[in-house]
Motif scaffolding. Structure first.
Motif, short mmCIF file in Angstrom:
data_model
loop_
_atom_site.label_atom_id
_atom_site.label_comp_id
_atom_site.label_asym_id
_atom_site.label_seq_id
_atom_site.Cartn_x
_atom_site.Cartn_y
_atom_site.Cartn_z
N ILE A 103 0.84 -1.21 0.00
CA ILE A 103 0.00 0.00 0.00
C ILE A 103 0.88 1.26 0.00
O ILE A 103 2.00 1.25 0.50
CB ILE A 103 -0.97 0.02 1.21
CG1 ILE A 103 -0.21 -0.10 2.54
CG2 ILE A 103 -2.01 -1.08 1.08
CD1 ILE A 103 -1.10 0.07 3.78
N ALA A 104 0.36 2.32 -0.58
CA ALA A 104 1.11 3.58 -0.63
C ALA A 104 0.16 4.75 -0.80
O ALA A 104 -1.00 4.59 -1.20
CB ALA A 104 2.10 3.56 -1.80
N SER A 105 0.67 5.94 -0.48
CA SER A 105 -0.03 7.17 -0.88
C SER A 105 0.92 7.96 -1.76
O SER A 105 2.14 7.94 -1.56
CB SER A 105 -0.46 7.99 0.35
OG SER A 105 0.64 8.58 0.99
N ALA A 106 0.34 8.62 -2.78
CA ALA A 106 1.13 9.41 -3.74
C ALA A 106 0.36 10.70 -3.99
O ALA A 106 -0.65 10.69 -4.69
CB ALA A 106 1.29 8.63 -5.05
N HIS A 107 0.83 11.78 -3.39
CA HIS A 107 0.07 13.04 -3.49
C HIS A 107 0.73 14.01 -4.47
O HIS A 107 1.79 14.57 -4.18
CB HIS A 107 -0.03 13.70 -2.11
CG HIS A 107 -0.69 15.04 -2.17
ND1 HIS A 107 -0.05 16.21 -1.85
CD2 HIS A 107 -1.95 15.40 -2.55
CE1 HIS A 107 -0.88 17.23 -2.02
NE2 HIS A 107 -2.03 16.76 -2.44
N PRO A 108 0.09 14.22 -5.64
CA PRO A 108 0.64 15.23 -6.56
C PRO A 108 0.32 16.65 -6.05
O PRO A 108 -0.83 16.94 -5.74
CB PRO A 108 -0.12 14.96 -7.87
CG PRO A 108 -0.87 13.69 -7.68
CD PRO A 108 -1.08 13.54 -6.22
N VAL A 109 1.33 17.47 -5.94
CA VAL A 109 1.11 18.86 -5.52
C VAL A 109 0.72 19.62 -6.78
O VAL A 109 1.54 20.29 -7.44
CB VAL A 109 2.36 19.46 -4.85
CG1 VAL A 109 2.05 20.84 -4.26
CG2 VAL A 109 2.88 18.54 -3.76
N HIS A 110 -0.54 19.47 -7.14
CA HIS A 110 -1.04 20.00 -8.41
C HIS A 110 -2.53 20.18 -8.25
O HIS A 110 -3.18 19.39 -7.57
CB HIS A 110 -0.74 18.97 -9.52
CG HIS A 110 -1.22 19.40 -10.88
ND1 HIS A 110 -0.43 20.12 -11.75
CD2 HIS A 110 -2.41 19.21 -11.51
CE1 HIS A 110 -1.12 20.36 -12.86
NE2 HIS A 110 -2.32 19.82 -12.73
N SER A 111 -3.10 21.19 -8.87
CA SER A 111 -4.55 21.35 -8.85
C SER A 111 -5.14 20.78 -10.13
O SER A 111 -4.80 21.22 -11.23
CB SER A 111 -4.91 22.84 -8.71
OG SER A 111 -6.32 22.95 -8.87
N PHE A 112 -6.01 19.78 -9.97
CA PHE A 112 -6.64 19.12 -11.13
C PHE A 112 -7.99 19.76 -11.45
O PHE A 112 -8.89 19.07 -11.95
CB PHE A 112 -6.80 17.62 -10.85
CG PHE A 112 -5.50 16.87 -10.77
CD1 PHE A 112 -4.99 16.22 -11.88
CD2 PHE A 112 -4.77 16.83 -9.59
CE1 PHE A 112 -3.78 15.53 -11.82
CE2 PHE A 112 -3.56 16.14 -9.51
CZ PHE A 112 -3.07 15.49 -10.64
N ALA A 113 -8.15 21.04 -11.14
CA ALA A 113 -9.45 21.71 -11.34
C ALA A 113 -9.93 21.57 -12.79
O ALA A 113 -11.12 21.46 -13.06
CB ALA A 113 -9.33 23.18 -10.96
N ASP A 114 -8.99 21.57 -13.73
CA ASP A 114 -9.33 21.47 -15.16
C ASP A 114 -8.52 20.30 -15.75
O ASP A 114 -7.37 20.48 -16.17
CB ASP A 114 -8.97 22.80 -15.84
CG ASP A 114 -9.24 22.78 -17.35
OD1 ASP A 114 -9.56 21.70 -17.90
OD2 ASP A 114 -9.13 23.85 -17.96
#
Ligand SMILES: NC(=O)c1ccc[n+]([C@@H]2O[C@H](COP(=O)([O-])OP(=O)(O)OC[C@H]3O[C@@H](n4cnc5c(N)ncnc54)[C@H](OP(=O)(O)O)[C@@H]3O)[C@@H](O)[C@H]2O)c1
Length: 289
Positions: free
Chosen positions: A112-123
């Protein structure tokens, strides 16, 4: 090529699915959203993947991404758990900035893992072009972290590792700079509106100064980027602005006070004389005027 199933192919899930599929990093296989209609739309966006109307209907896969809202991740992991009995080779991950990989503990012995992109996927369409260059914070079981490091690096992302116990603070750091910046823009636009300047004109007026301020902060850091009445110790100007805001909208005045106090602390680390810092702190700490 490893296969990837996505539960919650929303803004983030379908963007990553599209990019990984297109670049031959993962073969996107089964997709499940809250509604079958939404899963079909995600399959169309990704250009691959079979839309399923339940988690049970999804095929087996090497890798599973749970990209629902944060509040649903643990329940979905619990629902999936029985599929992974004796399957230590399977990888399950989520992309929440706030939650650690432990939220997926029910899926063990899968890695198991978490992978957090520091990015806004608003669009999402725009994110297909702009995700490269963003950083992704990884944490979890080694085999999962290593596979995801490769998968995100292939998309042009930088990767870093984060200790699980630091995830809440790490995420709050992103919230300040990204979400609160948006709230600040709204406060600014509401204040301009009260001065008779409509949103379109205000955005035009703000664009160069907001972009330049962001650029200055990246290059010089906050201490050297702060300008304006608080940095100059201009107590009378701050007092007049506070009065005008209080008369217009007490919520705007309250936000101005809180952020003003943070500015005073920042200016103190720069050239603001201590006497001015004390007067500004007193002024901004008055509950109402
Ligand atoms: N958005 C961002 O900028 C961003 C950035 C970094 C990390 N993240 C993380 O990425 C994750 C997803 O965020 P998002 O913004 O992409 O969310 P989103 O656009 O709201 O998408 C969530 C998706 O999950 C589906 N879903 C919700 N509950 C479900 C359930 N019980 N079973 C199956 N599918 C379910 C929804 O289906 P329907 O479409 O049918 O409603 C939707 O497609 C979150 O963990 C978030 O913290 C997001």
């Amino acid at each position: 090529m490893p296969t990837l199933n996505i539960i919650g192919a929303g803004k983030l899930g379908k963007t990553l699915g599209h990019l990984w599929q297109q670049q031959g990093i993962f073969q996107v296989q089964s997709l499940c959203n809250r509604t079958a209609q939404s899963a079909r739309a995600a399959a169309q966006f990704i250009g691959a993947g079979a839309a399923c109307d339940s988690i049970e209907a999804m095929a087996d896969a090497d890798c599973w991404l749970i990209a629902s809202g944060d509040g649903q991740i643990a329940d979905i992991a619990a629902k999936l758990a029985s599929r992974f009995a004796g399957q230590a080779d399977t990888i399950v991950f989520h992309c929440s900035g706030a939650l650690a990989s432990e939220t997926l503990a029910a899926c063990k012995p899968a890695a198991i893992a978490s992978a957090h992109p520091v990015h806004s996927f608003a669009d999402p369409r725009a994110s297909l072009q702009t995700l490269a260059g963003s950083s992704v914070a990884l944490e979890g079981d080694q085999p999962a972290v290593e596979l995801l490091r490769g998968a995100f690096s292939a998309l042009g992302c930088e990767t870093l590792t984060i200790a699980p116990e630091h995830k809440s603070l790490y995420h709050a750091g992103s919230v300040f700079a990204c979400n609160y910046l948006t709230a600040l823009m709204d406060l600014s636009l509401r204040t301009f509106a009260a001065a008779g300047i409509d949103q379109q004109q205000a955005l035009q007026l703000l664009k160069p100064i907001v972009l330049q301020t962001a650029e200055n902060n990246m290059r010089l850091g906050p201490e050297k980027s702060l300008t304006g009445p608080i940095a100059r110790g201009d107590v009378e100007t701050v007092s007049a602005q506070l009065d005008a805001l209080q008369k217009t909208d007490p919520q705007l005045a309250q936000c101005y006070r809180q952020l003003g106090l943070a500015c005073v602390e920042l200016a103190r680390r720069g050239a603001l004389p201590e006497e001015a810092a004390v007067r500004l702190t007193e002024l901004l700490s008055e509950p109402t005027r």
